[in-house]
Write an enzyme that holds these catalytic residues in place. Structure first.
Site, PDB file in Angstrom:
ATOM      1  N   THR A  27     -11.537  -4.359 -15.704  1.00 39.54           N
ATOM      2  CA  THR A  27     -11.757  -5.804 -15.616  1.00 39.54           C
ATOM      3  C   THR A  27     -10.589  -6.377 -14.820  1.00 39.54           C
ATOM      4  O   THR A  27      -9.614  -5.673 -14.545  1.00 39.54           O
ATOM      5  CB  THR A  27     -11.763  -6.459 -17.012  1.00 39.54           C
ATOM      6  OG1 THR A  27     -10.469  -6.286 -17.602  1.00 39.54           O
ATOM      7  CG2 THR A  27     -12.801  -5.844 -17.927  1.00 39.54           C
ATOM      8  N   ALA A  60      -7.171  -3.743 -18.931  1.00 37.03           N
ATOM      9  CA  ALA A  60      -6.994  -5.169 -19.212  1.00 37.03           C
ATOM     10  C   ALA A  60      -5.752  -5.630 -18.452  1.00 37.03           C
ATOM     11  O   ALA A  60      -4.666  -5.070 -18.629  1.00 37.03           O
ATOM     12  CB  ALA A  60      -6.812  -5.378 -20.713  1.00 37.03           C
ATOM     13  N   VAL A  86      -3.161  -0.849 -19.664  1.00 35.89           N
ATOM     14  CA  VAL A  86      -2.557  -2.092 -19.179  1.00 35.89           C
ATOM     15  C   VAL A  86      -2.560  -2.094 -17.649  1.00 35.89           C
ATOM     16  O   VAL A  86      -1.982  -1.214 -17.001  1.00 35.89           O
ATOM     17  CB  VAL A  86      -1.123  -2.255 -19.720  1.00 35.89           C
ATOM     18  CG1 VAL A  86      -0.512  -3.557 -19.212  1.00 35.89           C
ATOM     19  CG2 VAL A  86      -1.108  -2.222 -21.237  1.00 35.89           C
ATOM     20  N   LYS A  87      -3.253  -3.097 -17.098  1.00 35.19           N
ATOM     21  CA  LYS A  87      -3.376  -3.189 -15.635  1.00 35.19           C
ATOM     22  C   LYS A  87      -2.255  -4.081 -15.119  1.00 35.19           C
ATOM     23  O   LYS A  87      -2.116  -5.237 -15.549  1.00 35.19           O
ATOM     24  CB  LYS A  87      -4.748  -3.772 -15.308  1.00 35.19           C
ATOM     25  CG  LYS A  87      -5.283  -3.401 -13.951  1.00 35.19           C
ATOM     26  CD  LYS A  87      -6.732  -3.860 -13.842  1.00 35.19           C
ATOM     27  CE  LYS A  87      -7.335  -3.511 -12.505  1.00 35.19           C
ATOM     28  NZ  LYS A  87      -8.666  -4.120 -12.350  1.00 35.19           N
ATOM     29  N   VAL A  88      -1.474  -3.547 -14.200  1.00 31.06           N
ATOM     30  CA  VAL A  88      -0.257  -4.216 -13.730  1.00 31.06           C
ATOM     31  C   VAL A  88      -0.298  -4.302 -12.199  1.00 31.06           C
ATOM     32  O   VAL A  88      -0.606  -3.312 -11.532  1.00 31.06           O
ATOM     33  CB  VAL A  88       0.992  -3.392 -14.164  1.00 31.06           C
ATOM     34  CG1 VAL A  88       2.272  -4.048 -13.701  1.00 31.06           C
ATOM     35  CG2 VAL A  88       1.007  -3.172 -15.670  1.00 31.06           C
TER      36      VAL A  88
END
Ligand code: G3P
Length: 217
Positions: A27, A60, A86-88
């Protein structure tokens, strides 16, 4: 090759999951907004709902762009559910945060990657996934698939564990080309996945089999 669906739409996620070929979900803030999911509480609950709908990793994305903010947000996201990745974003503080998360055993997806150099840095920082955006490169007359090729070569040269997650996949040929090059994962819309089903000879062949069966009975 893993298949991720790139959406926050639960109906489409459920449809892909029911097909039995789904390995995860990605997402981003734009996809969440597209579904009308706003406000921190609703957004966090939606991530949990997505995790409960599938069996694999769910990316996310953090909104913060400073190191402390990314760490705070990322740790809160990771606590939501065991499937959260965790999308960074690929920025300096993002790379520092990926190293921190990696050392803590928190999975990461380094997003907004548009060059092989950025992908090398993400792997050095210990990212679980790196997301080169192939469709957006194609949009500006650059070769998105060539970037996947370059990253594959670099990662194989040094046995990096970071998985190449081909993102911004727009259609079925992107999926096939990424599979030929050896992307570890592709994330795209449901249409790109179900598009793999289609062949006119399958349709006409099946119609003939059913017609012949009817004649024989
Ligand atoms: O996973 C990244 C993706 O959501 C970007 O796709 O189509 O907005 O370039 P797109």
């Amino acid at each position: 090759m893993k298949f991720f669906i790139d959406t926050a739409n639960l109906e489409q996620i459920n449809e892909a999951q029911a097909l039995g070929v789904l390995d995860g979900v990605t997402t981003n803030p734009s996809l969440m907004a597209k579904e009308g999911i706003t406000g921190e509480k609703n957004i966090l609950q939606h991530y949990v709902d997505i995790c409960n709908a599938v069996t694999g990793d769910v990316s996310a994305e953090v909104i913060a762009t400073d190191y402390d903010g990314i760490i705070k947000e990322g740790e809160a996201l990771a606590k939501l559910h065991a499937q959260i990745v965790v999308k960074v974003p690929m920025i300096k503080d993002g790379i520092k945060a990926i190293r921190y998360f990696s050392d803590k055993g928190i999975k990461t997806n380094c997003t907004l990657v548009f060059s092989a150099g950025q992908a090398l840095l993400a792997a050095k920082a210990g990212a679980t996934y790196v997301s080169p955006f192939i469709g957006r490169l194609d949009d500006i007359s650059s070769d998105g698939l060539n970037l996947i090729d370059e990253i594959r070569l670099i990662y194989d040269n040094y046995n990096f564990n970071t998985q190449i997650l081909a993102a911004s996949v727009r259609h079925t040929m992107h999926v096939l080309d990424c599979a030929k090059i050896g992307a570890d994962v592709m994330t795209g819309p449901l249409s790109a996945i179900v598009g793999l089903l289609k062949h006119p000879l399958t349709d006409s062949g099946l119609a003939k089999f059913l017609e012949d069966h009817k004649k024989g009975n």
